[in-house]
Design an enzyme around this catalytic site. Sequence first.
Site, short mmCIF file in Angstrom:
data_model
loop_
_atom_site.label_atom_id
_atom_site.label_comp_id
_atom_site.label_asym_id
_atom_site.label_seq_id
_atom_site.Cartn_x
_atom_site.Cartn_y
_atom_site.Cartn_z
N LYS A 84 0.86 -1.18 0.00
CA LYS A 84 0.00 0.00 0.00
C LYS A 84 0.90 1.24 0.00
O LYS A 84 1.95 1.25 0.66
CB LYS A 84 -0.87 -0.03 1.26
CG LYS A 84 -1.89 1.10 1.38
CD LYS A 84 -2.68 0.94 2.69
CE LYS A 84 -3.76 1.99 2.85
NZ LYS A 84 -4.51 1.83 4.12
N SER A 159 -9.48 1.55 3.41
CA SER A 159 -8.67 2.38 2.54
C SER A 159 -7.63 1.59 1.72
O SER A 159 -7.14 2.09 0.73
CB SER A 159 -7.93 3.43 3.37
OG SER A 159 -7.03 2.81 4.27
N SER A 183 -9.41 -0.94 7.52
CA SER A 183 -8.87 -0.67 6.18
C SER A 183 -8.16 -1.85 5.52
O SER A 183 -7.84 -1.77 4.34
CB SER A 183 -7.92 0.53 6.22
OG SER A 183 -8.65 1.73 6.28
#
Lengths: 490, 508
Positions: A84, A159, A183
Amino acid sequence: MTTSTTPLYYLSLAEAAAALSSGRISSAELTDAVIARAEAVEPQLHALLSADPAAARAQAQASDARRAAGKSLGPLDGIPIGLKDVIAVRDQPLTAGSRMLANFISPYDATVTRRLREAGAVLYGRHNCDEFAMGSSTENSAFHPTGNPWDLERVPGGSSGGSAAALAAGEALATLGSDTGGSIRQPAALCGVVGLKPTYGRVSRYGLVAYASSLDQIGPFGRTVEDVALVLQAIAGHDERDSTSLRAKTEDFGAELRGPAIPRRLGLPREYFGEGLDPEVAAAVEQAVSYYRGLGCEVRPVSLPHTPYCLDTYYVLATAEASSNLSRYDGIRYGHRCAEPRDLNDLYSRSRAEGFGAEVKRRIILGTYVLSSGYYDAYYLRAQKVRTLVRRDFLQAFADVDALLTPTSPIPAFRRGEKADPLAMYLCDIYTIGANLAGLPAMSVPCGFTRAGLPVGFQLLGQPLGEAQLLALGHAYDREHQWGRRHPNL
Amino acid sequence: MSTSGAAGILISDLGPAVSSPVPPAVSYEAVIGLEVHVQIRTRSKIFTRVAAGYGHEPNTLTDPVVLALPGALPVMNRAALDAIIKAGLLLGCEIAPVCKWDRKNYFYPDSPKNYQISQFDAPVCRGGTVEIELPGSARNVMGEHKRIPLTRIHLEEDVGKLNHGAAESLVDYNRAGTPLMEIVSDPALHSGDEAYAYLTSLRATMIQGGISDCDMEKGQLRCDANISLRPAGSTTLGTKVELKNLNSISFVRDGIEHEIRRQRAILERGGRISQETRDYDGMSGTSQSLRSKEEAHDYRYFPDPDLMPVVIDAAWCERLRAECPELPFDRQRRFLADHQLPYTQTSVLVWDQPLADYFEAAVRLGAAPQAAGNWIINDLRRELAAAGSTPAECRLSPAHLVALLRLVDSGVLLNAAAKEVFVEMFATGDSAEVIADRRGLRAAPTDTAELDGWCRDAIAGNPKAAAEFRSGKDSALNALKGPVMKAAKGKANPKAVDETLRRLLAAV
């Protein structure tokens, strides 16, 4: 689930490790397959923010050379793993999905990055995410939204939506995300892969772009629970660069998976099965519960009475910390700076106004407000007290049960733009926030699909530092069902 | 009270006897609290491993933590916590059981995170006192001692430094993250002299405790003063003004006196003091307003979630207590009582730990305290100053000094010769004996025919003095010594001269 025709990029990490180990494939081949797959799907999926194929290929060749010399570093050696874009990788972009950091290159490695390198992993792909990890759909990325591999019109969750989507689409064999209120777990559920948020402090946060320091935790996505265990093994453990990292010993998670015993007592928190839960999600989760019953588990209802306050508590504490954590993005030392500032205040306010998106601004303003003189006691201090009560709820429940089982997300993947109201978006995390507030390990395991073909996941929550049991419990279901080994038509 | 009508009634009631409303002279008392920032001397910064230092190329003492790069996290340097605990123990503070960290949020380019890691509601130290000595009535008279109570001492990180140019400002983060103690006194000081004495004492305690070098030119000790005036006898505090940029201990004293005069003049005119922060310029002796209270910040303090509280247990405190030196004034009192040093000598040694250590070492080796005191205060200090050296670096060790004192005491070296020997010992590190021989500085050997001869000549040449001595006037002997010394060209051992004269006078 796999056959000899399974493309290399869809192998499980464990399968790929075995294939590398036996010499059937090379890391260079595997890495090339993943890079080619990414190049094929990215025009539709948009899971990546950046990638450095040349660096990945060089790491793959180095891995093959190590292996040829009999110096393999273990199961992750030569495996393409993506991160990420909130996790620092030396000399690579680190945007956190924000215009603020659009041109920022990190001069250092996060601790997890270093540990992956030490395990021989091939780092490939920086995944899209909601800006500064604030969101549940990856629509808050300043650059572009990411599609759900199972339905490109739908969101992958967030997210860490890019990390879940990239894995589900074959752009890596495992990925790392970060989880502050769900997330990792929510996008794992929405994309049909496994996602684990470890115990707070299990994995170092050094090099993770901070959103809410007391809640943030890095964790792995994998196609199977076993894969998640292998990645956790590499990244977990005390780090002297993170004061909040725990000094606990890192168990051999793989050995626990292969062991015969699984936790027997499962609790179903009644507050997690009420209004707002999609019936198809409820049905899929119920099937998983039945499976555990069939394994001989004792399933009983439990209560977590402070659950209704979790969302409010989270949005006070997380935004308070965020308002302070994001102060460093000021246009002075790095990051976006407005053109021709008139004076210092103009530089600050325009750089931040231009650099941050709406959701980030909303949370900074909220967090600044709750910390303000005269409001601190009513909001921040009270929220801290409620947080203690929430944690106590969980610990009391664990007096009677070994683990909790809940849906991960109340709904399957929704359409892009469907949740324009921030409050509707916040409700996506209603089942995942508790684990962050209480610091518990929690994992989303895929458990089927809706009639429309959208993945559904269930969540297992364990006691602090109870990852080994949690993984064993999840594996008991996952090795029989392997929902994460199904692949979208992409 | 507020209308002119009321005043009119008052005057008419009093009648024509009161001709002019002269207000009674009010005497004001100044109330001063000091906030002192002391940089702690540690090898690395307070929340990262990068070195702490002064005078390096700009932005070379930095890393991801100092620059607040995305993802960087602080980790506490235990040496900084050691130092503040030690400071607290030296000053008699109560040490908190837990060291807890808070964030002080404000935007400024010298603060890389735009929050400062500090301590808000749980400082490591509370209470305690700083003992001060006010100026005495004369240089050789000890002044009044007082104990100034402390409110708290907390730990925090220093900020970087801005260098303002004509068109742009540059920032240097080398200083950012240097460990800093903020030492806050109660509003219990009343004059510039008291503030001067407070800082002198605090500075010596920090230096002697090994906590800081307290070099104000390098910003290692910085002081802000909160000053208010109130009518003498009042117990409520007046409106305070904060004075900043007091760059030396003298400027602190002068700035406070200036501010007291400024406020008194305003009050005497019937004006009101406005709460503000003022900048004092020590060179011109003037101050100007920096900001008023209305512009004060809301720092939005909250516990720093990146740092875990650290437990300070009794064993930790005791380990540090064992490292604490004797306080300067305690040592001075001991020198006065145990060694009967004159006050003027102790008032030098009190602020000079290496010199006081040197003195104690010499006394331990057998030196007479007062003689050692004289040599150290006068001669050693002079040579050290000329050489730009320190007692620790000095080749003239306490053992050298003790040997020299023995030679003087036994009459081998006369005072003038001893001074020469001292200078050469300092320069060469050779022993006093070696130098005395090399330079031929030993007093003439005693009991020789030559000395007897000089003494007989002196007695014969001064019959009056000889007679007076024989009739019991001991001091008459001095009149005989002069001629002997003259004859000996100053190289006779005074002790031997004394003995020989007495022997000869008694024999005849």
